[in-house]
Enzyme design. Sequence first.
Site, PDB file in Angstrom:
ATOM      1  N   LYS A 136      -8.269   6.048   8.839  1.00 40.58           N
ATOM      2  CA  LYS A 136      -7.272   5.344   8.030  1.00 40.58           C
ATOM      3  C   LYS A 136      -7.975   4.541   6.935  1.00 40.58           C
ATOM      4  CE  LYS A 136      -3.318   2.229   8.705  1.00 40.58           C
ATOM      5  NZ  LYS A 136      -2.533   1.485   9.728  1.00 40.58           N
ATOM      6  N   SER A 146       2.067   2.444   9.431  1.00 45.84           N
ATOM      7  CA  SER A 146       1.265   2.510   8.223  1.00 45.84           C
ATOM      8  C   SER A 146       0.152   3.557   8.295  1.00 45.84           C
ATOM      9  CB  SER A 146       0.650   1.127   7.949  1.00 45.84           C
ATOM     10  OG  SER A 146      -0.193   0.723   9.030  1.00 45.84           O
ATOM     11  N   SER A 153       2.300   1.036  14.014  1.00 44.52           N
ATOM     12  CA  SER A 153       1.694   1.815  12.937  1.00 44.52           C
ATOM     13  C   SER A 153       0.841   2.991  13.384  1.00 44.52           C
ATOM     14  CB  SER A 153       0.865   0.894  12.024  1.00 44.52           C
ATOM     15  OG  SER A 153       1.722   0.051  11.291  1.00 44.52           O
TER      16      SER A 153
END
Length: 542
Positions: free
Chosen positions: A131, A206, A230
Site C-alpha cells: 500500500k 483505503s 481499510s
Amino acid sequence: MATAWRELVRDKRARQVESIPKEWLIDCPAEAVLDVTKIPKQCGLFTAKELEITGTTDAALLLSKLASGEWSSVEVTTAFYKRAIVAHQLVNCLTEIFVERALARAAELDAHLKSTGKVVGPLHGLPISLKDQLPLKGLETTMGYVSWIGKFAERNAVVVDILYDLGAVPFVRTNVPQTLMWAETYNNVFGRTLNPHNRSLTSGGSSGGEGALVGMRGSPLGIGSDIGGSIRIPSVFNGLYGLRPSYGRVPYAHAVNSMEGQDSILSVLGPLSSSLSGVKIFMKSIAENRPWLRDPLARRKKWDDEEYALVEHGGGKNLCFGIIWNDGQVVPHPPVIRALEMTKAALIAAGHKGAADDYRAVTSSTGEPIINSMEIVDEENGVVKNTFLPPMPASAYHLWQFQKERRDLRQEYLEYWNSTVEQTGTGRPVDAIIAPCAPYTAVPHGKNNNAAYTAVWNALDYPACVFPVTRVDPVLDAPRPRHDFIDDTDKAIHELYKPETFVNAPVGLQLVGRCQEEEAVIAMTEVVDAALKEAKAKIAKL
C-alpha cells in the site's frame, strides 16, 4: 497556485507511464466492459507458464515451487509484474512501478538459492505488493497528496526491511484515497481505482489499490492498513482473504499516515491475499522475525502454535459461532444475508453450531463514528465532498472522556463475550463471531458511506479475518421488501439495492476473535472456509 498542483500531477503521471515497459501494454476493452478479470487470459501477452504462475492462488504452493527451484523468482516476479501492469491499465491500481529494481532483487535470490541450496527466508522469491503508505528508500510515497510528490524516502518502513530479510520481493505500490480516511480509493494524483469484477463499482478503501490488484491476480500477497475497515472492505469487495490483526502484531514503524499522534483508535498493518495460506504465512513469518526488536510498539508475541491448533477452542471440534445478522443500525442487502445463511448452514453441516439464531454484538452502543465515503462532485477539478471527519474534541479533557468510554466499552464487550458460555453448550464462551463487513457488497463509486460493521472491531482492537462466500446472483438475491426501517440511513441503504447494479460483485464475511488472538482467528477461518467449500462441492455434485 491554482494550476501548480495540476502541473505536479501531470509530471508524476508522466513518470509513472514511463516506468511501464512498453511491451506490456495491451489494447484495453471499452468502459462498458465491466468484468475485466478474464482479460489477462485473453489479451495474448502471457505465456502458458506465466498464466499458470499467476493463476496459482495458493501462496503456500507458490513458495514451495520457489523453494524447490521449480520456478525461479525472476520467472514468478516477471509474471506477476506483467499481470500487475495489465491490472493497472484496466482498473488503475498502482502508484510506484520499479521493474528493474524488483527483478534485480529476484535475480539475487535465485543466485543465492543456486549457490547455497537454501532459501533466504520463508517468503523466498515471493512478489509482495505494498500500500502507498509504506516507504521504500529512494521512492516517493505520496499517499494521495499532491504536496508529497517529489519527496523521496530516505529509509524503508520497518515492515519492508523485514520482508527483505524474509526473502520477499517488494515489486509495486498501490493506490489509496487522499488522506487514507475514506472507504473508497480516489485521489488527485492517480485518480480512481475500479473494482475488476465490475468496474462500475468501488474497489473499497483505503487499501483499494491492493484489493483491486490482488483481485486481478496481479499480486499473490499484499500489505494494507486498517483503522476502520481499510483492509477488510477492499478484501470483501474484491473476493479476497484479508486480516485486520490486533495492534502491534505487525510493526508500523516508519510507515506514513494521516492524523499521526492520534492514538484513540490505532491503525494496523495486515495482509490481503487470494488464499488463506498467504494470510497465515505472512503473519507467522513476521512474528518469527521478532519485530519488537525494530519497533518499540510491536507486541512481544511469537507465533503461537498452540493457539493456531485451537487448544482453547476445543481443538477446533464442535466450534460455536455467534452470527451478527444486523448491527441494529442497518439491515444488510440480500446477498449479504444469503452469505450469512450459507455460512451458518455449512458450519452446521460440518458439526459446528451457532450460539443463537440472532446473536448480536451491541454495536449500536459503541458511539463510534461511522466512517463515510466521499461523493465526488467534480473529478476533473479534484473537488470532493468529505463527509467523514468528525468534529475534533475541544480539549484534552474531552479526549480523555472519549478514551475512558473506549476503555469501558472494551470491558463491557469482554464481559458480554464471557457471558455467552451460558448459551453455547460447549462449556466455552462463543469461539468467534461471524459478521458482515458492510451492509452491502461493493457499491457504485461514491456510495460507500457506512463502515460500522468493521469500525466497531477497531474500537475493540479485535482481530478479524475476511473470507469470500459467493457472488451476487440476481435471481437468488432478489430484493426483499421491507416496510419498517430503523432510521433514514437504514432506509436509504435498503433502497440502494438493485440486483442489476451489483452483477458479479463478490460477497464475503468476517470472522472476529478476541484481542491478540490472530492465530486462532486464522485457524477458525480455515474451518469456516473448508466447510463452505465442502458445502459447495456437495451442491455441485447434485
